[in-house]
Design an enzyme around this catalytic site. Sequence first.
Site, mmCIF file in Angstrom:
data_model
loop_
_atom_site.group_PDB
_atom_site.id
_atom_site.type_symbol
_atom_site.label_atom_id
_atom_site.label_comp_id
_atom_site.label_asym_id
_atom_site.label_seq_id
_atom_site.Cartn_x
_atom_site.Cartn_y
_atom_site.Cartn_z
ATOM 1 C CB CYS A 96 41.247 32.890 37.961
ATOM 2 S SG CYS A 96 42.245 34.178 38.718
ATOM 3 C CG HIS A 145 38.309 37.224 40.815
ATOM 4 N ND1 HIS A 145 38.003 35.875 40.716
ATOM 5 C CD2 HIS A 145 39.453 37.409 40.078
ATOM 6 C CE1 HIS A 145 38.923 35.283 39.954
ATOM 7 N NE2 HIS A 145 39.809 36.184 39.566
#
Length: 366
Positions: A83, A318
Amino acid sequence: MNRAVIVNAKRTPIGKIGGILQEYQPHELAAPLLKHLAKGLEEKINDIILGNVVGPGGNVARVSALEADLPLSVPGMTIDRQCSAGLEAIRMACYLIQGGAGKCYIAGGVESTTTSPFPSKARFAPDKIGDPDMGLAAENVAEKFCISKETQDQYALLSYTRSWESYKTGLYTDEILPIGEHTHDEVFFKERKMKKLLHRAKPVFKKNGTVTAANSCGIHDGAATVLIMEENEAINCGLKPILRFKDSEVAGIHPNYPGSAPIPAIQELLNRNNLTIADIDLIEINEAFASKIIACSNELSIPFDKLNVCGGALSIGHPYGASGSIMITRLFYEVQRRKNLETNYVLAAIGSGGGIGIAVLFEVVN
């Protein structure tokens, strides 16, 4: 030392998995952004650096550059720091400029969870240490830092409210480059509906837990990139520097608690630069889970009025490798809207699988 500055930034709309962007491969999401940011500078670009996490493999950055009709001399490099990848791409480009390797880069991240060829998450750590799914890792953070479901729900509602207001008032318009007919992020819940969802949502990762689908981010598609140049080169090209790279830090912690990884990264970054949270005007920390944001806010004493002020991943999504660059894009436009910055410092941070935290500090150029 050369100084790296961000002079432009754009992102795609964010779509949920199987949603508005389901027909687009990663290179088809990134290419319009590259083409837009490179306009008039095609021959000056030294490289394209993109973060990508869930595939399709190969060199997405190179394929995207070719899809965008950039010169064949622009190589392209794809990186995976889970991420953190999109933020790491920007960080890397800034250091390359500082070191004199080049003067013009486009960096960011792209993710198409819809078209990913991988059925499950990659391994983040060996079994002897522990390799929890991210939902369980968020529960670990909630337990370690004593964060209740009610507190997580309150923050999730704040994020949704801020995103809804930002959408209604057009704050997202400048940062979004339409993809086909899609001009807006896909999912927005009004406050009343979100309150009902939060109240009804049950723990999904652990029996008697506190992390629910409503106080966690969804799974999304999207891309974001920024144009980074050596400051004098940018000025000579008639471009206005907005954010000047100041410093960054990467930290590693136990992989069972990745959501808290931004804490030591931010602490070390501030200490090295003789700064405190009070010296930072705006802070973006990726909202993968509400428990993560609460932990970071509490441990670092970050007031909510300077944290993710336009909403974040809990509400708009996300898209893994793109999320770090989405945060920088948000800061790029938000500092231009604000005339009352007190210290002219902004910061972005993200935690990722394996227990890695990245924090990047920028100075607002006046």
